[in-house]
Design a protein around this motif. Structure first.
Motif, PDB file in Angstrom:
ATOM      1  N   ALA A   1       0.874  -1.209  -0.094  1.00 42.83           N
ATOM      2  CA  ALA A   1       0.083  -0.150   0.038  1.00 42.83           C
ATOM      3  C   ALA A   1       0.908   1.220  -0.099  1.00 42.83           C
ATOM      4  O   ALA A   1       2.025   1.261   0.635  1.00 42.83           O
ATOM      5  N   ALA A   2       0.491   2.185  -0.721  1.00 45.87           N
ATOM      6  CA  ALA A   2       1.095   3.684  -0.767  1.00 45.87           C
ATOM      7  C   ALA A   2       1.279   4.177   0.744  1.00 45.87           C
ATOM      8  O   ALA A   2       0.518   4.030   1.648  1.00 45.87           O
ATOM      9  N   ASN A   3       2.221   5.182   0.844  1.00 47.57           N
ATOM     10  CA  ASN A   3       2.253   5.630   2.318  1.00 47.57           C
ATOM     11  C   ASN A   3       1.280   7.022   2.066  1.00 47.57           C
ATOM     12  O   ASN A   3       0.643   7.374   0.971  1.00 47.57           O
ATOM     13  N   TYR A   4       1.462   7.993   3.144  1.00 48.25           N
ATOM     14  CA  TYR A   4       0.778   9.259   2.919  1.00 48.25           C
ATOM     15  C   TYR A   4       0.783  10.015   1.711  1.00 48.25           C
ATOM     16  O   TYR A   4       0.195  10.571   1.192  1.00 48.25           O
ATOM     17  N   GLU A   5       2.085  10.013   1.353  1.00 46.46           N
ATOM     18  CA  GLU A   5       2.426  10.799   0.072  1.00 46.46           C
ATOM     19  C   GLU A   5       2.323   9.922  -1.116  1.00 46.46           C
ATOM     20  O   GLU A   5       2.660  10.697  -2.231  1.00 46.46           O
ATOM     21  N   GLY A   6       1.665   8.895  -1.224  1.00 44.66           N
ATOM     22  CA  GLY A   6       1.264   8.318  -2.357  1.00 44.66           C
ATOM     23  C   GLY A   6       2.487   7.202  -3.019  1.00 44.66           C
ATOM     24  O   GLY A   6       2.212   6.664  -3.918  1.00 44.66           O
ATOM     25  N   ASN A   7       3.468   7.197  -2.290  1.00 40.72           N
ATOM     26  CA  ASN A   7       4.616   6.635  -2.841  1.00 40.72           C
ATOM     27  C   ASN A   7       4.687   5.035  -2.310  1.00 40.72           C
ATOM     28  O   ASN A   7       4.181   4.762  -1.135  1.00 40.72           O
ATOM     29  N   PHE A   8       5.037   4.223  -3.186  1.00 37.48           N
ATOM     30  CA  PHE A   8       5.049   2.786  -2.733  1.00 37.48           C
ATOM     31  C   PHE A   8       6.531   2.278  -3.234  1.00 37.48           C
ATOM     32  O   PHE A   8       7.164   2.635  -3.867  1.00 37.48           O
ATOM     33  N   GLU A   9       6.631   0.968  -2.605  1.00 38.15           N
ATOM     34  CA  GLU A   9       7.837   0.230  -2.762  1.00 38.15           C
ATOM     35  C   GLU A   9       7.622  -1.259  -2.971  1.00 38.15           C
ATOM     36  O   GLU A   9       7.004  -1.546  -2.114  1.00 38.15           O
ATOM     37  N   LEU A  10       7.997  -2.065  -3.988  1.00 42.07           N
ATOM     38  CA  LEU A  10       7.871  -3.264  -4.150  1.00 42.07           C
ATOM     39  C   LEU A  10       9.298  -4.102  -4.460  1.00 42.07           C
ATOM     40  O   LEU A  10      10.003  -3.547  -4.919  1.00 42.07           O
ATOM     41  N   ARG A  11       9.489  -5.031  -3.547  1.00 38.95           N
ATOM     42  CA  ARG A  11      10.708  -5.580  -3.828  1.00 38.95           C
ATOM     43  C   ARG A  11      10.681  -7.123  -4.326  1.00 38.95           C
ATOM     44  O   ARG A  11      10.081  -7.999  -3.944  1.00 38.95           O
ATOM     45  N   LEU A  12      11.044  -7.263  -5.538  1.00 35.71           N
ATOM     46  CA  LEU A  12      10.649  -8.377  -6.350  1.00 35.71           C
ATOM     47  C   LEU A  12      12.050  -8.922  -7.096  1.00 35.71           C
ATOM     48  O   LEU A  12      12.886  -8.361  -7.352  1.00 35.71           O
ATOM     49  N   SER A  13      11.894 -10.068  -7.369  1.00 33.65           N
ATOM     50  CA  SER A  13      12.883 -10.970  -8.176  1.00 33.65           C
ATOM     51  C   SER A  13      12.732 -10.445  -9.612  1.00 33.65           C
ATOM     52  O   SER A  13      11.713 -10.115 -10.106  1.00 33.65           O
ATOM     53  N   ARG A  14      13.705 -11.001 -10.412  1.00 29.66           N
ATOM     54  CA  ARG A  14      13.810 -10.756 -11.949  1.00 29.66           C
ATOM     55  C   ARG A  14      12.814 -11.449 -12.465  1.00 29.66           C
ATOM     56  O   ARG A  14      12.356 -12.509 -12.159  1.00 29.66           O
ATOM     57  N   GLY A  15      12.040 -10.716 -13.490  1.00 23.68           N
ATOM     58  CA  GLY A  15      11.014 -11.224 -13.971  1.00 23.68           C
ATOM     59  C   GLY A  15       9.948 -10.216 -14.778  1.00 23.68           C
ATOM     60  O   GLY A  15      10.338  -9.008 -14.678  1.00 23.68           O
ATOM     61  N   ASN A  16       8.711 -10.746 -15.124  1.00 19.87           N
ATOM     62  CA  ASN A  16       7.881  -9.896 -15.720  1.00 19.87           C
ATOM     63  C   ASN A  16       6.452  -9.935 -14.941  1.00 19.87           C
ATOM     64  O   ASN A  16       6.101 -11.027 -14.433  1.00 19.87           O
ATOM     65  N   TYR A  17       5.955  -8.641 -14.847  1.00 16.02           N
ATOM     66  CA  TYR A  17       4.897  -8.454 -13.820  1.00 16.02           C
ATOM     67  C   TYR A  17       3.909  -7.839 -14.537  1.00 16.02           C
ATOM     68  O   TYR A  17       4.464  -6.678 -15.204  1.00 16.02           O
ATOM     69  N   LYS A  18       2.718  -7.871 -13.956  1.00 19.01           N
ATOM     70  CA  LYS A  18       1.728  -6.857 -14.135  1.00 19.01           C
ATOM     71  C   LYS A  18       1.379  -6.199 -12.770  1.00 19.01           C
ATOM     72  O   LYS A  18       0.961  -6.969 -11.825  1.00 19.01           O
ATOM     73  N   ILE A  19       1.592  -4.908 -12.806  1.00 12.74           N
ATOM     74  CA  ILE A  19       1.215  -4.163 -11.323  1.00 12.74           C
ATOM     75  C   ILE A  19       0.113  -3.240 -11.455  1.00 12.74           C
ATOM     76  O   ILE A  19      -0.241  -2.562 -12.581  1.00 12.74           O
ATOM     77  N   ILE A  20      -0.918  -3.421 -10.515  1.00 15.04           N
ATOM     78  CA  ILE A  20      -2.266  -3.079 -10.586  1.00 15.04           C
ATOM     79  C   ILE A  20      -2.431  -2.010  -9.374  1.00 15.04           C
ATOM     80  O   ILE A  20      -2.012  -2.362  -8.212  1.00 15.04           O
ATOM     81  N   ALA A  21      -2.710  -0.684  -9.727  1.00 16.16           N
ATOM     82  CA  ALA A  21      -2.809   0.215  -8.599  1.00 16.16           C
ATOM     83  C   ALA A  21      -4.446   0.610  -8.529  1.00 16.16           C
ATOM     84  O   ALA A  21      -5.104   0.731  -9.669  1.00 16.16           O
ATOM     85  N   SER A  22      -5.068   0.586  -7.236  1.00 12.50           N
ATOM     86  CA  SER A  22      -6.554   0.845  -7.252  1.00 12.50           C
ATOM     87  C   SER A  22      -6.492   1.743  -6.071  1.00 12.50           C
ATOM     88  O   SER A  22      -6.280   1.565  -5.060  1.00 12.50           O
ATOM     89  N   VAL A  23      -7.913   2.484  -6.201  1.00 13.89           N
ATOM     90  CA  VAL A  23      -8.418   3.305  -5.011  1.00 13.89           C
ATOM     91  C   VAL A  23      -9.824   3.449  -5.194  1.00 13.89           C
ATOM     92  O   VAL A  23     -10.241   3.466  -6.395  1.00 13.89           O
TER      93      VAL A  23
END
Length: 806
Positions: A51-73
């Motif tokens: 989940a993003a923080n108060y400032e809307g920033n987020f971090e994900l730590r992932l291994s090498r690969g292909n991903y589909k990232i979904i953001a929703s509110v």
């Protein structure tokens, strides 16, 4: 050669695939570019997300690969970005607000249309809970403490100086972070493991045990605990009779239509939640909650705001699970101390309805793994966290910088302190403890030093020295405890002493300062004293998680003490009571004991801390003293046994009952000074679990059955009677009851000191007293009124102020 190349290629591939990359970004509103706080960010086709923080920033730590990232509110059209991750990368989401048309809701004529939505949400809750049997998850928790002044820590506690009116601006003055894994199995088995933790330099690691799983309030249950008070969930089974609802808006999230509903208690005096809940129109599942505690749920009204924010997302079989949990609170205690705290937790990597063996849970509800405090910056860069805001980054730097500045003796000094910290582990007697007065010693100088949690938190030691100018004796009292075992569940304690001690001291609930002031200003000493010297050794061992056993040796020689001073600032014509005479003897004895305690515990990395979790609890303890004139060369032959059953019983809503049942039995002549005295009180004062209508040391014996019950009704009785003016004043009500059977055995009576036969009373038929107390949530005292029900004579009715300050 080909084989070697293959091995090298395989190893390189494994390293590259295992390497963690940081995918960071920001979620914002497209029309205004303003950040969308606490947005959901998840990876399609997995249970991973953040989940993003108060400032809307987020971090994900992932291994090498292909991903589909979904953001929703809620209220925005979800967006998906495809990412090929071969290095650290930044992506940004710009979400578009969306208007929706909701399906029709059938309602009864003249009925609030929100009620039918809530009914369906309650049914959906039951369906969800029926489908959910077990789950596991990972969590990351960040806690922030906010004050206007920086604070320092000592061992397991944090201290903050109090001053005049606090008008400063709140800033972050303490931070905790931890990564944990949680487990649940129906009906009520729960366990958290803290995998890693870190905290700001002024915060002890043992405080960092607030895991996401342990503190999460599940709004899919009926009752939610806040400040030891159960509050109905907005979708509890009886919520419609408790809350008012109003449909405020219609929104969208993840291609689902969502109802935004305002909720607040029907009666303003009922404790509960005020704010917004969000319910999807497909399954009528609770998908988000953003509420505050109302005034009735705010203890002492010390909080200006307590906000709870949580979001849910569907996992397998459309079971909605929390993806975050956040608490924001600010308050001001009597205008003297402004404070605040935030708790932010994200949940990810769920396993739903997997097999978890019952034996896995055990007694520990929270367990800090042995290497949790050893994780370095490399580890934290590779694990899922919530991005630090600029304010948090600056707070870490400021706090770490302040903690490197050496603290002097005068930084910790206070004239109103009984103890002064010289260092993290060493404290000495403070100004309030340096002087005392009683008619035996007269004016007395005291000095003590204490070492706590030295040697890897295994060693506690203390020495107390004193000199009385009227009895002209130097006294010493040394004790030391060393803890053994991984969680310090075994210990050895050694005590050596030559001191003046209080007669029936274990039953006296008042401190030395109270008796000193009583002597100096009222010329009234409610204590009696005698001299004792000797030593004791005691071993404690936790042989089972619920059972502790002890063995020990006691050697003591007791002698009479006599009044040597008649000094008092006032009442100079008044005389002190004659100090009671004891039976002078030497006691050599074996001791043994046990404790049976079925409470769950927290393994904080060093110790096991028992917790009742607000549930029914009983603890059984036993003690035995075996004194023998033959083998042990003691002055008396006797055996003394004591059993204590104590307990906590939730009764209704926030009300509870505490009880203590003591049973004492002796065989053989027990010296007067080793008998059990009913805990009594001084005039116009009282203490919990004491006989309010009896004075200190007034009634004693060696065969006793004593029951003390304390009923804390809080404000529930006034709430039932709808006495709103008392509720507005935050008045609380308590009730106390005592019943006693007591006698002195013939063998003990035969060795009473000369003239002592007229000093005691017996309760061969039960003695009863009953009373009630009135308190206020903000102040540490209550007014108590107590009546004797039999054995009438003196003190048939007493009034007392019950406060721990005495």
């Amino acid at each position: 050669m080909k084989q070697k190349l293959f091995i090298i290629f395989f190893l390189l591939s494994s390293i590259l695939s295992a390497q963690q990359y940081v995918l960071k970004g920001k979620v914002s509103d497209r029309p205004t570019s303003s950040p969308l706080s606490y947005s959901n960010v998840r990876i399609a086709g997995t249970t991973l997300g953040t989940a993003a923080n108060y400032e809307g920033n987020f971090e994900l730590r992932l291994s090498r690969g292909n991903y589909k990232i979904i953001a929703s509110v809620i209220g925005y059209r979800s967006d998906t970005i495809s990412v090929t991750l071969v290095s650290n990368k930044t992506i940004n989401f710009s979400l578009e607000p969306v208007q929706v048309n909701l399906q029709e809701i059938t309602v009864f004529p003249g009925e609030n249309p929100a009620l039918e939505i809530i009914r369906r949400a309650i049914n959906s809750k039951h369906d969800r809970n029926n489908k959910l049997n077990t789950y596991e998850f990972h969590a990351y928790t960040k806690g922030l403490v906010k004050t206007t002044k920086d604070f320092s820590s000592r061992n397991n506690s944090a201290s903050l100086s109090l001053g005049t009116q606090d008008t400063g601006k709140l800033k972050i003055t303490g931070i905790i972070e931890n990564e944990s894994k949680g487990y649940f199995k129906k009906p009520n088995k729960y366990k958290d493991e803290i995998l890693a933790r870190k905290q700001s330099a002024n915060t002890p690691s043992s405080i960092n045990i607030l895991t996401g799983g342990r503190i999460i309030q599940n709004f899919y249950t009926d009752d939610i605990q806040f400040f030891n008070r159960p509050l109905p969930s907005p979708i509890s089974d009886d919520a419609i009779d408790y809350y008012d609802y109003l449909i405020e808006d219609t929104l969208a999230m993840d291609n689902k239509n969502v109802f935004q509903i305002h909720v607040e208690p029907i009666k303003k005096t009922d404790p509960g939640f005020v704010g917004k809940i969000f319910i999807s129109d497909d399954q009528f599942s609770l998908v988000k909650i953003d509420v505050n505690l109302n005034d009735a749920a705010n203890p002492g009204r010390i909080f200006d705001r307590v906000n709870i924010f949580q979001q849910y997302t569907p996992y397998e079989n459309n079971i909605y699970m929390p993806v975050d949990y956040r608490i924001f609170a600010e308050g001001n205690f009597l205008g003297l101390v402004k404070f605040g705290f935030e708790l932010n937790t994200i949940f990810f990597d769920y396993l739903i309805n997997n097999n978890i063996d019952d034996d896995f849970f055990g007694m520990a509800i929270v367990k800090v793994l042995s290497d949790a405090d050893k994780k370095d910056s490399t580890y934290w860069k590779s694990t899922q966290t919530i991005s630090n805001t600029n304010e948090e980054l600056e707070a870490y730097k400021r706090i770490d910088s302040l903690e490197t500045i050496p603290r002097t003796f005068w930084d910790n000094f206070s004239f109103l302190s009984a103890s002064i910290n010289v260092s993290d582990n060493l404290s000495i007697t403070g100004p309030l403890g340096l002087y005392s007065f009683n008619p035996i010693e007269g004016h007395t100088l005291n000095f003590g030093a204490s070492i706590s949690q030295e040697a890897d938190k295994r060693l506690n030691s203390r020495i107390d020295l004193s000199y009385g100018f009227d009895d002209q004796r130097f006294k010493t009292d040394f004790s030391s405890t060393y803890f053994m075992g991984e969680y310090r569940t075994n210990s050895i304690t050694v005590n050596a002493f030559t001191k003046l001690t209080e007669l029936f001291g274990e039953s006296i609930r008042y401190n030395k300062l109270t008796s000193t002031l009583s002597n100096l200003f009222g010329k009234y000493d409610f204590k009696d004293y005698y001299y004792t010297k000797g030593f004791s050794v005691k071993l404690w061992s936790e042989v089972f998680p619920v059972l502790r056993l002890s063995l020990g040796l006691l050697n003591r020689t007791d002698n009479n003490a006599y009044n040597n001073s008649d000094f008092s600032i006032f009442n100079k014509d008044k005389k002190y009571n004659i100090n009671k005479t004891i039976y002078e003897t030497r006691i050599n004895a074996f001791t043994a004991g046990f404790q049976l305690d079925f409470r769950k515990y927290i393994e904080d990395g060093y110790f096991r801390r028992r917790t009742s979790q607000g549930k029914f609890t009983t603890i059984l303890t036993g003690e035995m003293i075996l004194s023998n004139t033959g083998t042990l060369n003691s002055g008396l032959d006797f055996q003394s046994y004591k059993l204590t059953l104590s307990g906590f019983v939730p009764t209704f809503k926030s009300a509870n009952m505490n009880f203590v049942l003591n049973g004492i039995y002796s065989d053989g002549p027990v010296p007067f000074q080793m008998m059990y005295a009913l805990p009594g009180n001084i005039e116009s004062a009282s203490q919990s679990y004491t006989m309010r209508t009896l004075r200190v040391g007034e009634v004693f014996g060696d065969r006793v059955l004593a029951l003390s019950i304390e009923n804390n009704f809080n404000d529930e009785i006034f709430r039932m009677l709808n006495l709103s003016f008392l509720l507005d004043l935050q008045i609380s009500l308590s009730m106390h009851f005592n019943a006693v059977l007591l006698e002195v055995s013939p063998k003990s009576r035969s060795i009473f000191p000369t003239g002592a036969g007229s000093l005691f009373n017996e309760f061969k038929s039960p003695f009863y007293e009953i009373g009630f107390g009135i308190g206020q949530a903000l102040f540490p005292f209550r007014l108590e009124f107590t009546w004797k029900l039999n054995y009438l004579g003196t003190n048939n009715f007493v009034f007392g102020i019950n406060t721990p300050l005495l």
